[in-house]
Design a protein around this motif. Structure first.
Motif, PDB file in Angstrom:
ATOM      1  N   ASP A 115       0.839  -1.192   0.000  1.00 52.10           N
ATOM      2  CA  ASP A 115       0.000   0.000   0.000  1.00 52.10           C
ATOM      3  C   ASP A 115       0.882   1.252   0.000  1.00 52.10           C
ATOM      4  O   ASP A 115       1.960   1.284   0.619  1.00 52.10           O
ATOM      5  CB  ASP A 115      -0.894   0.042   1.247  1.00 52.10           C
ATOM      6  CG  ASP A 115      -1.899  -1.100   1.283  1.00 52.10           C
ATOM      7  OD1 ASP A 115      -1.975  -1.863   0.297  1.00 52.10           O
ATOM      8  OD2 ASP A 115      -2.608  -1.219   2.300  1.00 52.10           O
ATOM      9  N   GLU A 116       0.411   2.275  -0.689  1.00 50.70           N
ATOM     10  CA  GLU A 116       1.030   3.610  -0.652  1.00 50.70           C
ATOM     11  C   GLU A 116       2.518   3.574  -0.996  1.00 50.70           C
ATOM     12  O   GLU A 116       3.357   4.156  -0.319  1.00 50.70           O
ATOM     13  CB  GLU A 116       0.795   4.256   0.722  1.00 50.70           C
ATOM     14  CG  GLU A 116      -0.684   4.379   1.061  1.00 50.70           C
ATOM     15  CD  GLU A 116      -0.945   5.011   2.415  1.00 50.70           C
ATOM     16  OE1 GLU A 116       0.033   5.400   3.095  1.00 50.70           O
ATOM     17  OE2 GLU A 116      -2.119   5.124   2.806  1.00 50.70           O
ATOM     18  N   ASP A 119       4.377   7.451  -5.972  1.00 52.12           N
ATOM     19  CA  ASP A 119       3.978   8.861  -6.032  1.00 52.12           C
ATOM     20  C   ASP A 119       3.020   9.128  -7.181  1.00 52.12           C
ATOM     21  O   ASP A 119       2.252  10.096  -7.135  1.00 52.12           O
ATOM     22  CB  ASP A 119       5.224   9.746  -6.207  1.00 52.12           C
ATOM     23  CG  ASP A 119       6.193   9.615  -5.054  1.00 52.12           C
ATOM     24  OD1 ASP A 119       5.857  10.070  -3.944  1.00 52.12           O
ATOM     25  OD2 ASP A 119       7.283   9.036  -5.259  1.00 52.12           O
ATOM     26  N   ARG A 142      -4.812   1.794  -4.331  1.00 49.41           N
ATOM     27  CA  ARG A 142      -4.230   1.182  -3.124  1.00 49.41           C
ATOM     28  C   ARG A 142      -2.730   1.415  -3.044  1.00 49.41           C
ATOM     29  O   ARG A 142      -2.190   1.742  -1.974  1.00 49.41           O
ATOM     30  CB  ARG A 142      -4.517  -0.325  -3.118  1.00 49.41           C
ATOM     31  CG  ARG A 142      -3.889  -1.058  -1.926  1.00 49.41           C
ATOM     32  CD  ARG A 142      -4.107  -2.554  -1.987  1.00 49.41           C
ATOM     33  NE  ARG A 142      -3.397  -3.205  -3.090  1.00 49.41           N
ATOM     34  CZ  ARG A 142      -2.091  -3.491  -3.085  1.00 49.41           C
ATOM     35  NH1 ARG A 142      -1.333  -3.147  -2.043  1.00 49.41           N
ATOM     36  NH2 ARG A 142      -1.527  -4.109  -4.118  1.00 49.41           N
ATOM     37  N   LYS A 145       0.392   6.664  -3.085  1.00 44.18           N
ATOM     38  CA  LYS A 145       0.518   7.407  -1.840  1.00 44.18           C
ATOM     39  C   LYS A 145      -0.600   8.449  -1.719  1.00 44.18           C
ATOM     40  O   LYS A 145      -1.100   8.942  -2.734  1.00 44.18           O
ATOM     41  CB  LYS A 145       1.873   8.126  -1.792  1.00 44.18           C
ATOM     42  CG  LYS A 145       3.073   7.207  -1.734  1.00 44.18           C
ATOM     43  CD  LYS A 145       4.360   8.009  -1.754  1.00 44.18           C
ATOM     44  CE  LYS A 145       5.598   7.117  -1.752  1.00 44.18           C
ATOM     45  NZ  LYS A 145       6.846   7.905  -1.833  1.00 44.18           N
ATOM     46  N   PRO A 146      -0.999   8.798  -0.501  1.00 42.09           N
ATOM     47  CA  PRO A 146      -1.970   9.888  -0.334  1.00 42.09           C
ATOM     48  C   PRO A 146      -1.470  11.167  -1.021  1.00 42.09           C
ATOM     49  O   PRO A 146      -0.300  11.547  -0.869  1.00 42.09           O
ATOM     50  CB  PRO A 146      -2.031  10.068   1.190  1.00 42.09           C
ATOM     51  CG  PRO A 146      -1.665   8.727   1.735  1.00 42.09           C
ATOM     52  CD  PRO A 146      -0.624   8.182   0.787  1.00 42.09           C
ATOM     53  N   LYS A 281      -5.219  10.827  -5.297  1.00 40.97           N
ATOM     54  CA  LYS A 281      -5.700  10.112  -4.116  1.00 40.97           C
ATOM     55  C   LYS A 281      -5.833  11.099  -2.964  1.00 40.97           C
ATOM     56  O   LYS A 281      -5.000  11.998  -2.788  1.00 40.97           O
ATOM     57  CB  LYS A 281      -4.721   8.997  -3.746  1.00 40.97           C
ATOM     58  CG  LYS A 281      -5.170   8.131  -2.591  1.00 40.97           C
ATOM     59  CD  LYS A 281      -4.216   6.958  -2.416  1.00 40.97           C
ATOM     60  CE  LYS A 281      -4.637   6.058  -1.279  1.00 40.97           C
ATOM     61  NZ  LYS A 281      -3.743   4.874  -1.161  1.00 40.97           N
ATOM     62  N   SER A 284      -4.019  11.882   3.366  1.00 43.23           N
ATOM     63  CA  SER A 284      -4.314  11.271   4.652  1.00 43.23           C
ATOM     64  C   SER A 284      -4.650  12.349   5.674  1.00 43.23           C
ATOM     65  O   SER A 284      -4.049  13.435   5.700  1.00 43.23           O
ATOM     66  CB  SER A 284      -3.100  10.477   5.136  1.00 43.23           C
ATOM     67  OG  SER A 284      -3.333   9.969   6.424  1.00 43.23           O
TER      68      SER A 284
END
Length: 286
Positions: A115-116, A119, A142, A145-146, A281, A284
């Protein structure tokens, strides 16, 4: 993965491995032809020099290898189902002196990454062939990255793409080509405006943007167009494999007549249309 999806995946893997020699032969042509689409995608990704990027269903390596020249202090992971297509990508990278990349044979619906990890994620002309497009989009999100960005390209509607509909219309007139069920993987499965954008939103992509990219397949002559399409276009090659020499010649004559009618300058500069969908995305909150 469901048995039907697995079967589609294995069929596609076999097909693209089989046609890899044709794609190698025509690589310079196809790279130049599709460059405007890749440039639009790359612009949407807003890449930084240190980015780690995933290029999904990259085939012979684009736009991943071009991205690698931009993220000079980063890296690109180039993936595809077909090992033989990635062989071409590796040879191209060596010839171009590109070293900040890796290749991985994998299925987009089962990406072998944490996950994450990335870039940015790119996917040019792959989505319409994925057995489960929403699952594929969710997998891409998935591993992103945020705040990371994603960009993909698909072919627009058939009326925007006479580069393929011209030859397929003559083939369908002369051969019994099976009609795939609605929604089955295929060239124009994502051609309706908003379809892929909606999938991205369902997968958790925000700030989704959609842009049409148009251009020409500059073949230079009818003969070159015919050679290209009968060596790299999977639906064309599959259909023509069932035709005898007389039928093939009849189809060829009809295709040339159609091209001359549409493009009387005899240069076979045939229109194409693509849709580039991009977004990012969610950041976070923790």
């Amino acid at each position: 993965m469901e048995a039907q999806l697995t079967q589609i995946r294995e069929q596609q893997k076999t097909t693209w491995n089989k046609f890899s020699a044709g794609w190698r032969k025509w690589d310079n042509f196809t790279t130049n032809w599709m460059r405007p689409v890749g440039e639009e995608m790359i612009g949407a990704l807003q890449l930084k020099d240190t980015d780690i990027v995933l290029d999904v269903a990259a085939g012979t390596g684009e736009p991943g290898l071009t991205i690698a020249t931009i993220v000079k202090n980063g890296k690109v992971i180039i993936t595809d189902l077909a090992e033989s297509m990635l062989d071409v990508a590796r040879d191209k990278a060596i010839a171009a002196g590109v070293s900040n990349y890796e290749t991985a044979v994998c299925d987009v619906c089962e990406l072998p990454f944490d996950d994450e990890t990335f870039d940015a994620v790119s996917c040019r002309f792959g989505f319409m062939f994925f057995p489960d497009m929403l699952m594929a989009a969710k997998e891409m999100v998935r591993v992103l990255k945020p705040g990371g960005r994603i960009a993909t390209a698909v072919w627009a509607s058939p009326d925007k793409n006479p580069w393929v509909t011209t030859i397929m219309s003559a083939i369908n007139k002369n051969l019994a080509v099976p009609t795939p069920p609605p929604g089955a993987p295929g060239m124009f499965r994502c051609g309706s405006p908003g379809l892929l954008a909606d999938l991205f939103k369902q997968a958790g992509v925000q700030a989704v943007a959609e842009k049409e990219v148009t251009g020409k397949m500059n073949c230079g002559s009818n003969d070159m167009y015919w050679s290209l399409m009968t060596e790299v276009a999977a639906p064309v090659v599959a259909a023509m494999s069932n035709a005898d020499d007389a039928v093939k010649e009849k189809i060829r004559e009809e295709v040339f007549a159609l091209i001359d009618q549409l493009y009387p300058d005899k240069k076979a500069a045939i229109d194409f249309g693509a849709i580039v969908v991009s977004g990012k995305k969610e950041q976070s909150t923790t």
